[in-house]
Design a protein around this motif. Structure first.
Motif, PDB file in Angstrom:
ATOM      1  N   VAL A   5       0.871  -1.182   0.023  1.00 59.26           N
ATOM      2  CA  VAL A   5       0.062   0.029  -0.084  1.00 59.26           C
ATOM      3  C   VAL A   5       0.834   1.164   0.075  1.00 59.26           C
ATOM      4  O   VAL A   5       0.557   2.184  -0.664  1.00 59.26           O
ATOM      5  N   ILE A   6       1.862   1.189   0.831  1.00 57.64           N
ATOM      6  CA  ILE A   6       2.888   2.295   0.998  1.00 57.64           C
ATOM      7  C   ILE A   6       4.225   1.792   0.576  1.00 57.64           C
ATOM      8  O   ILE A   6       4.634   0.868   1.110  1.00 57.64           O
ATOM      9  N   ASP A  18       2.037  -3.343   3.719  1.00 56.49           N
ATOM     10  CA  ASP A  18       0.993  -3.714   3.116  1.00 56.49           C
ATOM     11  C   ASP A  18      -0.293  -3.343   3.901  1.00 56.49           C
ATOM     12  O   ASP A  18      -0.233  -3.195   5.136  1.00 56.49           O
ATOM     13  N   PHE A  19      -1.395  -3.556   2.933  1.00 55.43           N
ATOM     14  CA  PHE A  19      -2.747  -3.410   3.760  1.00 55.43           C
ATOM     15  C   PHE A  19      -3.035  -4.388   4.900  1.00 55.43           C
ATOM     16  O   PHE A  19      -3.522  -4.135   6.098  1.00 55.43           O
ATOM     17  N   SER A  20      -2.369  -5.564   4.731  1.00 57.55           N
ATOM     18  CA  SER A  20      -2.534  -6.723   6.041  1.00 57.55           C
ATOM     19  C   SER A  20      -1.962  -6.262   7.161  1.00 57.55           C
ATOM     20  O   SER A  20      -2.358  -6.539   8.198  1.00 57.55           O
ATOM     21  N   PHE A  21      -0.886  -5.468   7.042  1.00 57.56           N
ATOM     22  CA  PHE A  21      -0.152  -4.878   8.276  1.00 57.56           C
ATOM     23  C   PHE A  21      -1.210  -3.909   8.976  1.00 57.56           C
ATOM     24  O   PHE A  21      -1.349  -4.045  10.376  1.00 57.56           O
ATOM     25  N   PHE A  22      -1.697  -2.914   8.416  1.00 57.02           N
ATOM     26  CA  PHE A  22      -2.637  -2.195   9.089  1.00 57.02           C
ATOM     27  C   PHE A  22      -3.714  -2.729   9.509  1.00 57.02           C
ATOM     28  O   PHE A  22      -4.528  -2.513  10.642  1.00 57.02           O
ATOM     29  N   PHE A  23      -4.343  -3.831   8.818  1.00 60.14           N
ATOM     30  CA  PHE A  23      -5.615  -4.716   9.207  1.00 60.14           C
ATOM     31  C   PHE A  23      -5.220  -5.407  10.456  1.00 60.14           C
ATOM     32  O   PHE A  23      -5.925  -5.293  11.544  1.00 60.14           O
ATOM     33  N   ALA A  24      -4.057  -6.221  10.685  1.00 63.96           N
ATOM     34  CA  ALA A  24      -3.438  -6.781  11.596  1.00 63.96           C
ATOM     35  C   ALA A  24      -3.135  -5.908  12.878  1.00 63.96           C
ATOM     36  O   ALA A  24      -3.681  -6.300  14.011  1.00 63.96           O
ATOM     37  N   ALA A  25      -2.712  -4.838  12.593  1.00 64.29           N
ATOM     38  CA  ALA A  25      -2.619  -3.645  13.767  1.00 64.29           C
ATOM     39  C   ALA A  25      -3.577  -3.356  14.213  1.00 64.29           C
ATOM     40  O   ALA A  25      -4.032  -3.138  15.539  1.00 64.29           O
ATOM     41  N   ALA A  26      -4.792  -2.975  13.629  1.00 63.60           N
ATOM     42  CA  ALA A  26      -6.154  -2.484  13.907  1.00 63.60           C
ATOM     43  C   ALA A  26      -6.691  -3.468  14.842  1.00 63.60           C
ATOM     44  O   ALA A  26      -7.639  -3.315  15.757  1.00 63.60           O
TER      45      ALA A  26
END
Length: 194
Positions: A5-6, A18-26
């Motif tokens: 993503v970034i 990646d998006f999965s990092f932000f998803f897992a963090a949230a």
């Protein structure tokens, strides 16, 4: 790395999130609370700093750092020139967590100790996406095994570990869906990943 993503670079190092990092963090912050998420994130950063320190001591450079739901992956620019360096670099991250966890336990900081000890021990599991798999590969290389032989040995050790632990959970009627799912996911990666 089109799924990032970034993506940005600092000097010669590329950082990918990646998006999965932000998803897992949230998800972690929602389910366990912000305090626990920050504690876990700091433990993961200290783990990776252990790897980075040994990478630089061994005279290597970093190509990219990738943040995903599975953790933080650091890729060097060139392959390591000796298996013993691979072994030290792979063991450095878990060693940092185990040392900090032991220190926290002795100073009666149970949550800090539990997070570091769990992260250190988890990363020593014999899967190729974790430090334990890299350690097995380095040991096989030190014993002059071919790359394909090292992969075969590591995959069989991970399969034996997965089946043994699942059998243990079944035998003692432990129904930990998260642990079972994680074991099956890591084992599936052994067979379906390149």
């Amino acid at each position: 790395m089109d799924y990032a993503v970034i993506c940005f670079s600092l000097r010669s190092v590329t950082f990918l999130l990646d998006f999965s990092f932000f998803f897992a963090a949230a998800l972690t912050a929602i389910l366990a609370g912000t305090h626990f998420f920050l504690l876990l994130f700091c433990a993961a950063l200290l783990h990776e700093l252990g790897h980075l320190l040994l990478i630089f001591i061994c005279g290597h450079s970093i190509r990219y750092v990738h943040f995903s739901s599975a953790g933080i992956l650091i890729r060097p620019i060139r392959c390591y020139d000796a298996y013993w360096k691979d072994l030290l670099i792979s063991a450095a991250g878990p060693a940092v967590n185990l040392a900090l966890g032991t220190w926290a336990y002795l100073w009666n900081m149970p949550t800090f100790a539990a997070v570091h000890l769990a992260l250190g021990l988890f990363n020593l599991l014999p899967y190729s996406h974790l430090d334990g798999g890299s350690i097995i590969h380095a040991i096989c290389g030190m014993l002059n095994r071919s790359n394909s032989s090292c992969l075969w040995i590591q995959k069989n050790i991970s399969m034996f570990y997965t089946l043994t632990l699942l059998g243990f959970l079944y035998f003692f009627s432990i129904r930990n869906i998260s642990l079972m799912g994680m074991l099956l996911y890591l084992q599936a990666l052994e067979f379906f990943d390149k």
